[in-house]
Design a protein around this motif. Structure first.
Motif, PDB file in Angstrom:
ATOM      1  N   ARG A 145      -3.915   4.162   1.556  1.00 41.50           N
ATOM      2  CA  ARG A 145      -4.908   3.188   1.103  1.00 41.50           C
ATOM      3  C   ARG A 145      -5.611   2.662   2.355  1.00 41.50           C
ATOM      4  O   ARG A 145      -4.991   2.069   3.233  1.00 41.50           O
ATOM      5  CB  ARG A 145      -4.214   2.063   0.353  1.00 41.50           C
ATOM      6  N   ILE A 146      -6.934   2.891   2.419  1.00 41.44           N
ATOM      7  CA  ILE A 146      -7.711   2.547   3.599  1.00 41.44           C
ATOM      8  C   ILE A 146      -8.742   1.486   3.241  1.00 41.44           C
ATOM      9  O   ILE A 146      -9.519   1.658   2.304  1.00 41.44           O
ATOM     10  CB  ILE A 146      -8.465   3.779   4.161  1.00 41.44           C
ATOM     11  N   LEU A 153     -13.647  -3.940   2.129  1.00 43.01           N
ATOM     12  CA  LEU A 153     -13.128  -5.150   2.763  1.00 43.01           C
ATOM     13  C   LEU A 153     -14.172  -6.252   2.644  1.00 43.01           C
ATOM     14  O   LEU A 153     -15.216  -6.199   3.277  1.00 43.01           O
ATOM     15  CB  LEU A 153     -12.817  -4.894   4.240  1.00 43.01           C
ATOM     16  N   HIS A 154     -13.884  -7.212   1.788  1.00 39.58           N
ATOM     17  CA  HIS A 154     -14.759  -8.379   1.627  1.00 39.58           C
ATOM     18  C   HIS A 154     -14.121  -9.622   2.227  1.00 39.58           C
ATOM     19  O   HIS A 154     -14.808 -10.518   2.689  1.00 39.58           O
ATOM     20  CB  HIS A 154     -15.037  -8.643   0.142  1.00 39.58           C
ATOM     21  N   SER A 155     -12.793  -9.673   2.172  1.00 47.60           N
ATOM     22  CA  SER A 155     -12.070 -10.850   2.667  1.00 47.60           C
ATOM     23  C   SER A 155     -10.713 -10.413   3.208  1.00 47.60           C
ATOM     24  O   SER A 155     -10.307  -9.261   3.059  1.00 47.60           O
ATOM     25  CB  SER A 155     -11.871 -11.861   1.538  1.00 47.60           C
ATOM     26  N   ASP A 178      -8.249  -8.519   0.965  1.00 47.69           N
ATOM     27  CA  ASP A 178      -8.456  -7.097   0.702  1.00 47.69           C
ATOM     28  C   ASP A 178      -7.617  -6.203   1.611  1.00 47.69           C
ATOM     29  O   ASP A 178      -7.418  -5.034   1.309  1.00 47.69           O
ATOM     30  CB  ASP A 178      -9.933  -6.729   0.854  1.00 47.69           C
ATOM     31  N   THR A 179      -7.133  -6.722   2.724  1.00 51.09           N
ATOM     32  CA  THR A 179      -6.345  -5.927   3.659  1.00 51.09           C
ATOM     33  C   THR A 179      -4.864  -5.883   3.294  1.00 51.09           C
ATOM     34  O   THR A 179      -4.111  -5.116   3.868  1.00 51.09           O
ATOM     35  CB  THR A 179      -6.457  -6.487   5.093  1.00 51.09           C
ATOM     36  N   GLU A 180      -4.476  -6.682   2.318  1.00 45.32           N
ATOM     37  CA  GLU A 180      -3.056  -6.901   2.033  1.00 45.32           C
ATOM     38  C   GLU A 180      -2.238  -5.628   1.828  1.00 45.32           C
ATOM     39  O   GLU A 180      -1.143  -5.508   2.341  1.00 45.32           O
ATOM     40  CB  GLU A 180      -2.915  -7.809   0.807  1.00 45.32           C
ATOM     41  N   TYR A 181      -2.750  -4.658   1.098  1.00 45.17           N
ATOM     42  CA  TYR A 181      -1.967  -3.459   0.802  1.00 45.17           C
ATOM     43  C   TYR A 181      -2.546  -2.213   1.469  1.00 45.17           C
ATOM     44  O   TYR A 181      -2.291  -1.098   1.026  1.00 45.17           O
ATOM     45  CB  TYR A 181      -1.876  -3.251  -0.709  1.00 45.17           C
ATOM     46  N   THR A 241      -4.665 -11.242  12.429  1.00 42.67           N
ATOM     47  CA  THR A 241      -4.668  -9.990  11.692  1.00 42.67           C
ATOM     48  C   THR A 241      -3.586 -10.026  10.628  1.00 42.67           C
ATOM     49  O   THR A 241      -2.437 -10.299  10.922  1.00 42.67           O
ATOM     50  CB  THR A 241      -4.409  -8.815  12.654  1.00 42.67           C
ATOM     51  N   SER A 242      -3.967  -9.728   9.403  1.00 41.98           N
ATOM     52  CA  SER A 242      -3.005  -9.778   8.307  1.00 41.98           C
ATOM     53  C   SER A 242      -2.527  -8.396   7.903  1.00 41.98           C
ATOM     54  O   SER A 242      -1.817  -8.256   6.924  1.00 41.98           O
ATOM     55  CB  SER A 242      -3.642 -10.477   7.098  1.00 41.98           C
TER      56      SER A 242
END
Length: 83
Positions: free
Chosen positions: A3-4, A27-29, A32-35, A54-55
């Motif tokens: 998942r990119i 990526l909007h927020s 969106d990077t969570e998974y 960085t999350s």
């Protein structure tokens, strides 16, 4: 496949990664990077959409100055552990 997360303006990169079979999300927020296994940013905002921390545990690739093909290759190298 992986998942990119890809910034919205990088449509050629998104298309290339989808052709390779990756699950691509915009990526909007920060949420969106969570998974995501990896994220691709434009390089215009070095703090990834204004985030100062960085999350994502995976790599973040700065696409600035690279072709879509080069970025797709970098993503696959990072995911396969070939830095």
């Amino acid at each position: 496949m992986a998942r990119i997360g890809v910034e919205e303006s990088l449509s050629d990169v998104k298309d290339g990664l989808m052709e390779m079979g990756h699950d691509v999300v915009d990526l909007h927020s920060e949420d969106d990077t969570e998974y995501c296994d990896c994220c691709v940013i434009t390089g215009q905002d070095k703090n990834v959409m204004g985030m100062s921390t960085t999350s994502i545990a995976g790599p973040v690739i700065n696409a600035e100055g690279y072709s879509a093909e080069d970025v797709c290759q970098m993503v696959n190298q990072k995911l396969n552990g070939n830095e």
